[in-house]
Design a protein around this motif. Structure first.
Motif, PDB file in Angstrom:
ATOM      1  N   ASP A  60     -18.275   8.120  10.220  1.00 22.87           N
ATOM      2  CA  ASP A  60     -18.146   6.671  10.055  1.00 22.87           C
ATOM      3  C   ASP A  60     -19.541   6.046   9.825  1.00 22.87           C
ATOM      4  O   ASP A  60     -20.134   5.478  10.733  1.00 22.87           O
ATOM      5  CB  ASP A  60     -17.488   6.094  11.313  1.00 22.87           C
ATOM      6  N   SER A 101      -8.890  -0.356  12.126  1.00 25.60           N
ATOM      7  CA  SER A 101     -10.216  -0.148  12.723  1.00 25.60           C
ATOM      8  C   SER A 101     -10.687  -1.438  13.373  1.00 25.60           C
ATOM      9  O   SER A 101     -10.222  -2.523  13.049  1.00 25.60           O
ATOM     10  CB  SER A 101     -11.209   0.267  11.646  1.00 25.60           C
ATOM     11  N   ARG A 102     -11.657  -1.267  14.267  1.00 27.25           N
ATOM     12  CA  ARG A 102     -12.238  -2.425  14.934  1.00 27.25           C
ATOM     13  C   ARG A 102     -12.827  -3.402  13.909  1.00 27.25           C
ATOM     14  O   ARG A 102     -12.659  -4.605  14.002  1.00 27.25           O
ATOM     15  CB  ARG A 102     -13.337  -1.935  15.877  1.00 27.25           C
ATOM     16  N   ARG A 103     -13.481  -2.818  12.889  1.00 26.24           N
ATOM     17  CA  ARG A 103     -14.143  -3.654  11.898  1.00 26.24           C
ATOM     18  C   ARG A 103     -13.144  -4.538  11.144  1.00 26.24           C
ATOM     19  O   ARG A 103     -13.413  -5.679  10.833  1.00 26.24           O
ATOM     20  CB  ARG A 103     -14.901  -2.759  10.913  1.00 26.24           C
ATOM     21  N   ARG A 111     -16.974  10.530  17.335  1.00 33.12           N
ATOM     22  CA  ARG A 111     -15.594  11.057  17.441  1.00 33.12           C
ATOM     23  C   ARG A 111     -15.248  12.089  16.369  1.00 33.12           C
ATOM     24  O   ARG A 111     -14.727  13.139  16.680  1.00 33.12           O
ATOM     25  CB  ARG A 111     -14.546   9.933  17.402  1.00 33.12           C
ATOM     26  N   ILE A 138      -5.222   8.893  16.554  1.00 32.70           N
ATOM     27  CA  ILE A 138      -6.454   8.136  16.267  1.00 32.70           C
ATOM     28  C   ILE A 138      -6.922   8.534  14.870  1.00 32.70           C
ATOM     29  O   ILE A 138      -7.146   9.713  14.610  1.00 32.70           O
ATOM     30  CB  ILE A 138      -7.550   8.449  17.293  1.00 32.70           C
ATOM     31  N   ARG A 141      -1.939   2.187  17.580  1.00 27.73           N
ATOM     32  CA  ARG A 141      -1.925   3.619  17.256  1.00 27.73           C
ATOM     33  C   ARG A 141      -0.676   4.329  17.771  1.00 27.73           C
ATOM     34  O   ARG A 141      -0.401   5.464  17.374  1.00 27.73           O
ATOM     35  CB  ARG A 141      -3.134   4.303  17.893  1.00 27.73           C
ATOM     36  N   ASP A 181     -10.151  -3.259  21.260  1.00 32.30           N
ATOM     37  CA  ASP A 181      -9.831  -1.868  21.624  1.00 32.30           C
ATOM     38  C   ASP A 181      -8.408  -1.745  22.153  1.00 32.30           C
ATOM     39  O   ASP A 181      -7.675  -0.834  21.790  1.00 32.30           O
ATOM     40  CB  ASP A 181     -10.793  -1.380  22.717  1.00 32.30           C
ATOM     41  N   ARG A 222     -14.799  -6.993  22.658  1.00 29.91           N
ATOM     42  CA  ARG A 222     -14.648  -5.598  22.247  1.00 29.91           C
ATOM     43  C   ARG A 222     -13.409  -4.979  22.904  1.00 29.91           C
ATOM     44  O   ARG A 222     -12.634  -4.272  22.287  1.00 29.91           O
ATOM     45  CB  ARG A 222     -15.900  -4.835  22.699  1.00 29.91           C
ATOM     46  N   GLU A 258     -13.340   6.963  12.369  1.00 33.17           N
ATOM     47  CA  GLU A 258     -13.498   5.722  13.121  1.00 33.17           C
ATOM     48  C   GLU A 258     -14.371   5.995  14.338  1.00 33.17           C
ATOM     49  O   GLU A 258     -13.885   6.516  15.345  1.00 33.17           O
ATOM     50  CB  GLU A 258     -12.132   5.219  13.610  1.00 33.17           C
ATOM     51  N   ALA A 259     -15.638   5.667  14.259  1.00 33.05           N
ATOM     52  CA  ALA A 259     -16.499   5.834  15.430  1.00 33.05           C
ATOM     53  C   ALA A 259     -16.096   4.823  16.498  1.00 33.05           C
ATOM     54  O   ALA A 259     -15.480   3.805  16.205  1.00 33.05           O
ATOM     55  CB  ALA A 259     -17.953   5.625  15.033  1.00 33.05           C
ATOM     56  N   ASN A 260     -16.447   5.142  17.737  1.00 31.48           N
ATOM     57  CA  ASN A 260     -16.116   4.263  18.851  1.00 31.48           C
ATOM     58  C   ASN A 260     -17.412   3.696  19.421  1.00 31.48           C
ATOM     59  O   ASN A 260     -18.296   4.452  19.812  1.00 31.48           O
ATOM     60  CB  ASN A 260     -15.370   5.080  19.916  1.00 31.48           C
TER      61      ASN A 260
END
Lengths: 335, 371
Positions: free
Chosen positions: A252, B252-254, A246, A200, B283, B276, B272, A204-206
């Motif tokens: 982040d 990243s999600r963004r 995280r 990971i 990853r 994810d 979301r 990168e915040a979750n």
């Protein structure tokens, strides 16, 4: 993904897979193989809470039981890292870190800078944090802000088994010193974890829960308290967005700022003491960057500025709880 | 017994991880007449939103489920029956309805949820649904996995044996891709068919999976009964290479979310959980290398490397082409290249037309495979 394992198993699997992948990885610490007076491998402890159990049988001398001298073996780990190895040193409790601040703050964190970017120090220091374990004032602190204060260190705090595995693998592969903080009360928590190896990325915040009214920023054990509070508040139609940072260094900011821009309300939850904490750091950043987006004063929920009490009833009052978080959320909603 | 004419409408189970869903809205009223395939209601899960369709015709007699409410899978949320079934019978049916979940659910939990096949192309994950001699094999596209068929596999399994696999480099299959080309992946599909003993099958391919289906037909025509090509690669040179690049590089999600929004006509479908799940896949060790190799092999220089329209025509294998009119990844105009094929362009759907308009797509495939 059907497989659920505990954070303890996930950390063990990360160490196992990285030791198998890279011969430069080795593990050192107190009682990570067998306890004092024990019969070695046969009645091995595998660490004080069993994270390294079984690895000695597989990797033998790549697990080094050290004397009870943190400054000696953390120094050795930092030196080995500077010479091209990838040590993972287990320093039982973050509370004991003080005796090796020079090795960590002045050596490991500074090598890259002081040698003109030519030196790498890929050392991981694993350590336990947190209260609620009835372990008194010297074995219950969080102390993460001490390490985020130092440039050159990376600070990682997983909140679940999936993150623990991927973040530990990333920590071992990372070329900088990493302080890897494991909350004692999370070792038994089970989540879906892939068998395969994965990393990971740091920073990168979750977003563990989406909501439009209030942003709760937290990490580690407090993620679960915040989720409990969010579930309770949802019954009153208050929708909380919960951000699990995280990694605290790097942090982040984008995810935090974007979320607060949407909600206009911020509650920072930190198990550390309130002064110069992650909570105060996040509060300051948000005020500085997006003050106009705020609809109410920022709330902080932290432990008090006192040592962690040994008395169970006092410790329960001392730690941030779902109720305290919900109260803070309601305060921001009142404006 | 009149009970035969009473059809329960239950909260569906889309994919192995779904335990509950939210009844978002009813699309019909009590007393409306219903044809098989009509959309009755909208359901939302943490992964995706979709419509529940009537399996048989009749009249919507009862709407039991409340809008905006979450129900466990298999909960009775409505009743369709013929108009002449007395109300008392329906009351009795509802009153005595027992959720069949416990027994069947436990069996699913205990048994293997996914299966794995050790093939010449490596260890491949797959699901098998339904039964019978008529076999369908579902092949996902670039960066996808067998869950892309969440709304299709069970519906098609009502009349056939359905397999869906994760291609090498994808899902939970091996991340080693021996030959990162359409021809190489077609060989992997044939190895899979050998290993699980599929002699002959209807192939249904989405996007890159469509090109693979044509290539399988070219390499081993006797083993292919028909091909259904959904928003398919292989029929023209154009590809949205910005999407492919964005998918490969986003960590990243963004970054990933706006990339994924290209897949649907309704970008709100990108949840979301979907982002994810894809990040968790991306990853995994080896995935970055596999996707990069496939990008370079299949979409070299930003164009589709395998142009197979002539090979499809030459094979003589019956072909159905389905496209979302608002496809932003592979242009729907490519559909015309499939000479002799039946072509269906579906409005209000993008590249993931099999998810966005699952009922239409399932109906078309059922006709194609004769079930």
């Amino acid at each position: 993904m059907a497989r659920k394992i505990s954070m303890r198993q996930a950390l063990n699997e990360a160490l196992d897979q990285e030791m198998a992948r890279d011969p430069r990885v080795f593990v050192m610490g107190e009682d990570i193989v067998g306890g004092m007076g024990g019969d070695g491998e046969k009645d091995a402890w595998g660490g004080v809470l069993g994270v390294t159990k079984g690895l000695y049988a597989k990797y033998g001398d790549r697990l080094l039981d050290t004397p009870l001298s943190e400054s000696a073996y953390i120094g050795a780990a930092v030196g080995a890292a500077a010479c091209g190895m990838r040590p993972v040193a287990e320093l039982m409790f973050i509370d004991f870190m003080g005796v090796c601040f020079d090795e960590i703050f002045n050596q490991a964190a500074k090598f890259k800078y002081m040698f003109g970017g030519k030196a790498e120090t890929p050392v991981v220091i694993r350590t336990m944090i947190g209260g609620g374990f009835r372990a008194a004032a010297q074995h219950s602190q969080v102390l993460t802000p001490l390490f985020t204060h130092i440039p050159g260190l990376k600070v990682v705090v997983p909140s679940n088994a999936y993150d623990a595995k991927g973040l530990l693998i990333q920590s071992i592969r990372d070329n900088d010193p990493v302080i890897f903080c494991e909350h004692k009360n999370l070792y038994g928590l089970e989540t879906d974890v892939p068998q395969e190896s994965y990393a990971i990325p740091f920073g990168e915040a979750n977003v563990v829960r989406e909501g439009k009214h209030v942003t709760i920023v937290t990490y580690g054990m407090m993620v679960h308290r915040a989720l409990d509070a969010a579930a309770a508040l949802a019954k009153d139609k208050v929708e909380c967005e919960v951000i699990d940072l995280r990694t605290l260094s790097p942090i982040d900011w984008d995810t935090v700022l974007e979320s607060v821009e949407n909600t206009g309300r911020l509650v920072c939850v930190d198990e550390a003491h309130p002064r110069c904490s992650i909570a105060s750091d996040v509060s300051a950043k948000v005020s500085q960057e997006i003050f106009k987006a705020l609809k109410a004063g920022i709330q902080m929920v932290t432990s008090p500025h006192t040592p962690v009490p040994f008395s169970p009833s006092l410790e329960d009052i001392y730690l941030p709880s779902a109720d305290k978080i919900a109260t803070a959320v309601r305060k921001t909603m009142a404006n | 017994m009149s009970e035969k004419r009473i059809i329960p409408i239950v909260m569906p189970k889309w994919g192995l991880s779904m335990a509950e869903g939210k009844l978002a809205s009813w699309l019909m009223k009590d007393g409306d007449s219903v044809k098989a395939g009509d959309q009755l209601l909208e359901v939302e899960t943490d992964k995706i939103a979709g419509a529940v369709e009537a399996s048989e015709g009749g009249v919507l007699r009862r709407r039991i489920g409340q809008e905006d409410t979450i129900y466990p899978i298999k909960t009775l949320i409505g009743v369709v029956a013929d108009a002449d079934v007395p109300d008392a019978d329906i009351d009795a049916f509802v009153g005595s309805y027992v959720v069949p979940a416990a027994e069947e659910g436990e069996e699913e939990e205990a048994g293997p949820r996914y299966e794995f096949a050790g093939t010449a192309a490596g260890r491949l994950r797959y699901i098998k649904r339904g039964s019978g001699d008529n076999t369908v094999l579902l092949i996902h596209g670039f960066g996808g996995d067998l869950d892309n068929w969440l709304f299709n596999a069970d519906a098609l399994a009502e009349g056939a044996t359905v397999y869906a696999l994760d291609l090498p480099g994808h899902g939970q299959s091996t991340k080693k891709v021996d030959e990162p080309t359409v021809a190489g992946l077609a060989k992997a599909v044939l190895s899979f068919m050998d290993t699980v003993k599929i002699d002959k099958a209807h192939l249904v391919g989405h996007s890159m999976g469509g090109a693979i289906a044509i290539e399988v037909a070219r390499q081993a025509k006797p083993r292919v009964k028909s091909v259904t090509l959904i928003s398919s690669a292989g029929l023209g040179p154009d590809i949205n290479i910005d999407y492919i690049d964005g998918f490969v590089t986003s960590a990243s999600r963004r970054d990933l979310k706006p990339v994924l929004e290209n897949l649907f006509a309704d970008s709100g479908l990108v949840s979301r959980q979907m982002v994810d799940d894809l990040l968790k896949y991306k990853r995994l060790d080896g995935v970055g290398d596999a996707l990069t190799a496939l990008k370079n092999g299949v979409f070299a220089g930003g164009r589709q490397a395998a142009l197979l329209a002539d090979a499809l025509a030459a094979s003589g294998v019956p072909a159905l082409v389905i496209w979302g009119a608002e496809d932003k990844i592979v242009p729907a105009a490519h559909a015309t290249a499939a000479k002799g094929a039946k072509v269906e362009i579906i409005e209000g759907a993008g590249h993931m037309v099999q998810m966005e308009q699952a009922g239409r797509v399932n109906g078309l495939i059922k006709v194609m495979i004769g079930s």
